[in-house]
Design a protein around this motif. Sequence first.
Motif, mmCIF file in Angstrom:
data_model
loop_
_atom_site.group_PDB
_atom_site.id
_atom_site.type_symbol
_atom_site.label_atom_id
_atom_site.label_comp_id
_atom_site.label_asym_id
_atom_site.label_seq_id
_atom_site.Cartn_x
_atom_site.Cartn_y
_atom_site.Cartn_z
ATOM 1 N N LYS A 59 1.446 1.953 11.686
ATOM 2 C CA LYS A 59 1.024 0.998 10.657
ATOM 3 C C LYS A 59 1.979 -0.177 10.514
ATOM 4 C CE LYS A 59 -0.236 1.413 6.508
ATOM 5 N NZ LYS A 59 -1.263 1.236 5.514
ATOM 6 N N ARG A 61 4.590 0.237 8.763
ATOM 7 C CA ARG A 61 4.879 0.372 7.336
ATOM 8 C C ARG A 61 6.354 0.646 7.112
ATOM 9 N NH1 ARG A 61 1.163 2.598 3.017
ATOM 10 N NH2 ARG A 61 2.366 3.743 1.471
ATOM 11 N N SER A 146 -3.728 3.808 3.284
ATOM 12 C CA SER A 146 -4.885 3.047 3.732
ATOM 13 C C SER A 146 -4.693 2.716 5.220
ATOM 14 C CB SER A 146 -5.031 1.779 2.904
ATOM 15 O OG SER A 146 -3.802 1.079 2.844
ATOM 16 N N ASN A 148 -4.835 0.395 7.366
ATOM 17 C CA ASN A 148 -4.667 -0.985 7.799
ATOM 18 C C ASN A 148 -3.251 -1.171 8.314
ATOM 19 O OD1 ASN A 148 -4.417 -0.558 4.697
ATOM 20 N ND2 ASN A 148 -2.927 -2.164 5.179
ATOM 21 N N SER A 154 -6.846 -3.507 2.798
ATOM 22 C CA SER A 154 -7.283 -2.148 3.107
ATOM 23 C C SER A 154 -8.668 -2.169 3.758
ATOM 24 C CB SER A 154 -7.348 -1.311 1.829
ATOM 25 O OG SER A 154 -6.058 -1.081 1.332
ATOM 26 N N HIS A 235 1.109 -7.823 -1.344
ATOM 27 C CA HIS A 235 0.875 -6.634 -0.548
ATOM 28 C C HIS A 235 -0.423 -6.702 0.238
ATOM 29 C CE1 HIS A 235 1.507 -2.587 0.703
ATOM 30 N NE2 HIS A 235 0.417 -2.133 0.124
HETATM 31 MG MG MG Z 1 -2.258 0.497 1.456
#
Ligand code: MG
Length: 350
Positions: A59, A61, A146, A148, A154, A235
Amino acid sequence: MSLTVVIQVDRDRPRPSDIARAADCLRRGGLVAFPTETVYGLGVHALDAEAVQKLFYAKGRPANDPLIVHVAEFAGIAPLVTAMPDAAATLAARFWPGPLTLVLPRSRAVPPAVTAGLDTVAVRIPAHPVAHALLTAARIPIAAPSANLFSRPSPTLAAHVLEDLNGRIDMIVDAGATDVGVESTVLDLTVSPPLVLRPGAITLEILQSVLPAVRIASPSGEPAAMRSPGLLPKHYAPRAPLTLFQGDPAAARNAMTALARHAIAAGQRVGVLATAGDARALEGLQVVIGELGPDDDAEVAAAKLYAALRELDTAQVDVILARGAPGDEGLWRALGDRLRRASAAIVDVD
Ligand code: MG
Ligand code: TXA
């Protein structure tokens, strides 16, 4: 990883063999995107720390952004937490399965990677039939953000997941559009009073009807951002900068239309997140419309929001204009929150 397998399933009656295949992949540490009633999630075995690391990487992330752990049944929560406050049991009985996430004290069973090292864990029981079938078949807790790429809107369709993560994950279970369209309400029960960290379809008003003490963390605000790193103000961003017009709906619409005219005159390709009324006001102007439905229907707007943002990105607009939610009641609060987080600039018209 190179090939992402897409399995099409029926939303209400997925074939057991398809579900078994996805569940097996999860049990072996694979990354599987699946629909929930809110948005598509990217699932991973929550107790497999190595697989969880793989998910953060896929991700893009940051490791300081904790994940939500999903289970099929209430009994699945107990091993993940060290305490089950009365409030949690009450809310669970009332709203699970459903779009509510509860933050509770974390047990040692949950790897720190899942919770970004926090001593709390976010848990939820999703209501989507495919999510339920998958969690039941997998018989393990599934951590799922999520599905994405980090900082993209999302996904509410499997196509959105593919757009962001094709070749980066093992599998996508495609059951068509999700229902709610914005992510679950996140409620922190480890603080007093309990705090809504992220507004969603289980609204503040609904929560307060069961637990009057519940409060909302300051909008797009610092306390929530501190407690929940994923709640950084910016975000859910589209690629083009989004300017949000807040305040009286008619005044906001006028200001938005005026800026659209200026931007077009300056040679820019303009995208507008528009309700039906906004679209009428913009008639005759060269704008790309991302459609949000009727002016007064928060449910429809929530279901369409992320797809509309992605469509405007795909249309390669230079700027995106949008009007803020007309109020803070019910689901409008979640919509206003997501629009503010997606925006690069906010214009207050009154
Ligand atoms: Mg998310
Ligand atoms: O609807 C949803 O919640 C979707 C579906 C897939 O279930 N999931 C989702 O996950 O939106 P994600 O990772 O995109 O957002 C999770 C949010 C983040 O803002 C994160 O900071 C917060 O939940 N969160 C997770 N664990 C937390 C914790 N222990 N304390 C406070 N906030 C937490």
